[in-house]
Design an enzyme around this catalytic site. Structure first.
Site, PDB file in Angstrom:
ATOM      1  N   GLY A  28       7.804 -42.489  32.496  1.00 47.64           N
ATOM      2  CA  GLY A  28       8.658 -41.413  32.012  1.00 47.64           C
ATOM      3  C   GLY A  28       7.922 -40.095  31.900  1.00 47.64           C
ATOM      4  O   GLY A  28       8.440 -39.040  32.297  1.00 47.64           O
ATOM      5  N   LYS A  29       6.719 -40.124  31.366  1.00 50.37           N
ATOM      6  CA  LYS A  29       5.935 -38.892  31.253  1.00 50.37           C
ATOM      7  C   LYS A  29       5.543 -38.360  32.628  1.00 50.37           C
ATOM      8  O   LYS A  29       5.550 -37.142  32.857  1.00 50.37           O
ATOM      9  CB  LYS A  29       4.680 -39.132  30.411  1.00 50.37           C
ATOM     10  CG  LYS A  29       4.940 -39.242  28.919  1.00 50.37           C
ATOM     11  CD  LYS A  29       3.645 -39.281  28.145  1.00 50.37           C
ATOM     12  CE  LYS A  29       3.890 -39.368  26.645  1.00 50.37           C
ATOM     13  NZ  LYS A  29       2.619 -39.347  25.873  1.00 50.37           N
ATOM     14  N   GLU A  57      -9.445 -50.754  26.650  1.00 48.40           N
ATOM     15  CA  GLU A  57      -9.952 -49.711  25.751  1.00 48.40           C
ATOM     16  C   GLU A  57      -8.992 -48.527  25.620  1.00 48.40           C
ATOM     17  O   GLU A  57      -9.020 -47.808  24.614  1.00 48.40           O
ATOM     18  CB  GLU A  57     -11.317 -49.216  26.233  1.00 48.40           C
ATOM     19  CG  GLU A  57     -12.460 -50.206  26.052  1.00 48.40           C
ATOM     20  CD  GLU A  57     -12.551 -51.212  27.190  1.00 48.40           C
ATOM     21  OE1 GLU A  57     -13.523 -51.989  27.207  1.00 48.40           O
ATOM     22  OE2 GLU A  57     -11.652 -51.225  28.055  1.00 48.40           O
ATOM     23  N   ASP A  90       0.113 -36.045  23.329  1.00 46.14           N
ATOM     24  CA  ASP A  90       0.618 -37.026  22.382  1.00 46.14           C
ATOM     25  C   ASP A  90       1.847 -36.403  21.753  1.00 46.14           C
ATOM     26  O   ASP A  90       1.844 -35.216  21.386  1.00 46.14           O
ATOM     27  CB  ASP A  90      -0.421 -37.375  21.317  1.00 46.14           C
ATOM     28  CG  ASP A  90       0.041 -38.561  20.476  1.00 46.14           C
ATOM     29  OD1 ASP A  90       0.599 -39.522  21.044  1.00 46.14           O
ATOM     30  OD2 ASP A  90      -0.134 -38.534  19.245  1.00 46.14           O
ATOM     31  N   SER A  91       2.889 -37.178  21.679  1.00 49.78           N
ATOM     32  CA  SER A  91       4.142 -36.635  21.187  1.00 49.78           C
ATOM     33  C   SER A  91       4.876 -37.688  20.384  1.00 49.78           C
ATOM     34  O   SER A  91       4.573 -38.891  20.469  1.00 49.78           O
ATOM     35  CB  SER A  91       5.013 -36.147  22.351  1.00 49.78           C
ATOM     36  OG  SER A  91       5.222 -37.197  23.279  1.00 49.78           O
ATOM     37  N   ASP A 182      15.370 -40.472  23.435  1.00 55.88           N
ATOM     38  CA  ASP A 182      16.215 -39.429  24.018  1.00 55.88           C
ATOM     39  C   ASP A 182      17.722 -39.677  23.899  1.00 55.88           C
ATOM     40  O   ASP A 182      18.476 -38.734  23.665  1.00 55.88           O
ATOM     41  CB  ASP A 182      15.850 -39.201  25.489  1.00 55.88           C
ATOM     42  CG  ASP A 182      14.550 -38.438  25.660  1.00 55.88           C
ATOM     43  OD1 ASP A 182      13.962 -38.011  24.644  1.00 55.88           O
ATOM     44  OD2 ASP A 182      14.122 -38.259  26.817  1.00 55.88           O
ATOM     45  N   LYS A 202      16.153 -30.503  30.445  1.00 47.86           N
ATOM     46  CA  LYS A 202      15.353 -31.003  29.329  1.00 47.86           C
ATOM     47  C   LYS A 202      14.030 -30.251  29.227  1.00 47.86           C
ATOM     48  O   LYS A 202      13.614 -29.854  28.137  1.00 47.86           O
ATOM     49  CB  LYS A 202      15.101 -32.500  29.491  1.00 47.86           C
ATOM     50  CG  LYS A 202      14.224 -33.089  28.389  1.00 47.86           C
ATOM     51  CD  LYS A 202      13.938 -34.566  28.614  1.00 47.86           C
ATOM     52  CE  LYS A 202      12.967 -35.087  27.556  1.00 47.86           C
ATOM     53  NZ  LYS A 202      12.625 -36.519  27.767  1.00 47.86           N
ATOM     54  N   ARG A 208       7.753 -31.318  25.069  1.00 50.07           N
ATOM     55  CA  ARG A 208       6.729 -31.472  26.114  1.00 50.07           C
ATOM     56  C   ARG A 208       6.770 -30.301  27.090  1.00 50.07           C
ATOM     57  O   ARG A 208       5.730 -29.794  27.520  1.00 50.07           O
ATOM     58  CB  ARG A 208       6.935 -32.810  26.845  1.00 50.07           C
ATOM     59  CG  ARG A 208       5.805 -33.144  27.811  1.00 50.07           C
ATOM     60  CD  ARG A 208       5.895 -34.584  28.302  1.00 50.07           C
ATOM     61  NE  ARG A 208       5.664 -35.514  27.203  1.00 50.07           N
ATOM     62  CZ  ARG A 208       6.604 -36.298  26.682  1.00 50.07           C
ATOM     63  NH1 ARG A 208       7.840 -36.267  27.143  1.00 50.07           N
ATOM     64  NH2 ARG A 208       6.312 -37.113  25.693  1.00 50.07           N
TER      65      ARG A 208
END
Length: 236
Positions: A28-29, A57, A90-91, A182, A202, A208
């Site tokens: 998605g990102k 990690e 980061d969101s 969303d 969007k 973002r």
């Protein structure tokens, strides 16, 4: 070319001034960030494209208590792995009735080990249940914000900026696009959920979109002022 090796959508739509590695495994990102980066004249490349295999990690990078710290942790990690300029974010969703939760824990707040669409569905149901509990205790407001910290790290520097967008949370989903929360997030700017509009709409108002717009504008200014711009060129 395999699906994993394909450039993000929009990655080659404009002449590239250099490459930026997108430090995310989220499909998605990647769909959102490819066009955003391309609009500013950069070529977006994925971790798969630069040969960075996923390792356990990586799950330990988002352990901090702020969006900024998590974004920088990811960008620094992958910049060290690749030696290239890397962007990361980061969101999360900040809900008034839940005293700011889920916030930085938005993805794993529910405790589910699911991934992708299944995780989104589980998280959304968990959110609705927590809102019902809050309403039973008098917190009936449905206002929320999406918040994003976007970071870029390269061998000789780093930048981080923030973006926010406001809305309210619906009791039932609307739309089939987007990802995460969303379908329930009714944007104040759009009068529609982020799942009801296309990616371009969007991106114009999203947390973002705003964060990366500011980050890439700042990178443009830094690049123009840089005496030695070699770290912002393709193949650096």
């Amino acid at each position: 070319m395999s699906t994993a090796e394909r450039p993000p959508a929009g990655a080659s739509d404009v002449p590239a001034r250099g490459e930026l590695v997108l430090a995310t495994r989220s499909a998605g990102k990647l769909r959102e960030l490819g066009p955003l980066v391309a609009q500013h004249g950069w070529r977006a490349v994925t971790l798969d494209m630069v040969g960075v295999p996923e390792v356990p990690e990586e799950a330990l990078l988002e352990v901090h208590d702020s969006f900024e710290a998590n974004a920088l942790a990811k960008a620094r990690w992958f910049a060290a792995k690749t030696g290239r300029p890397v962007v990361a974010d980061d969101s999360g969703l900040v809900v008034a009735a839940l005293n700011g939760r889920p916030g930085v824990f938005s993805k794993r707040w529910s405790g589910s080990a699911l991934e992708g669409a299944a995780l989104d569905a589980f998280n959304n149901q968990f959110l609705l249940e927590r809102l019902q509990e809050a309403a039973a205790h008098g917190r009936t407001e449905r206002t929320a914000q999406y918040v994003c910290a976007a970071a870029c790290v390269w061998p000789e520097g780093e930048l981080v900026v923030h973006g926010t967008t406001s809305g309210s949370l619906l009791v039932a989903p609307r739309g089939s696009g987007g990802f995460g929360y969303d379908p329930y997030f009714l944007s104040d700017d759009l009068g529609a959920t982020f799942a009801e509009v296309d990616g371009a709409a969007k991106a114009r108002v999203s947390h973002r979109g705003r964060a990366f717009g500011a980050l890439l504008t700042a990178l443009d200014a830094r690049m123009r002022a840089c005496v030695d711009p070699r770290f912002f060129t393709t193949g650096s």
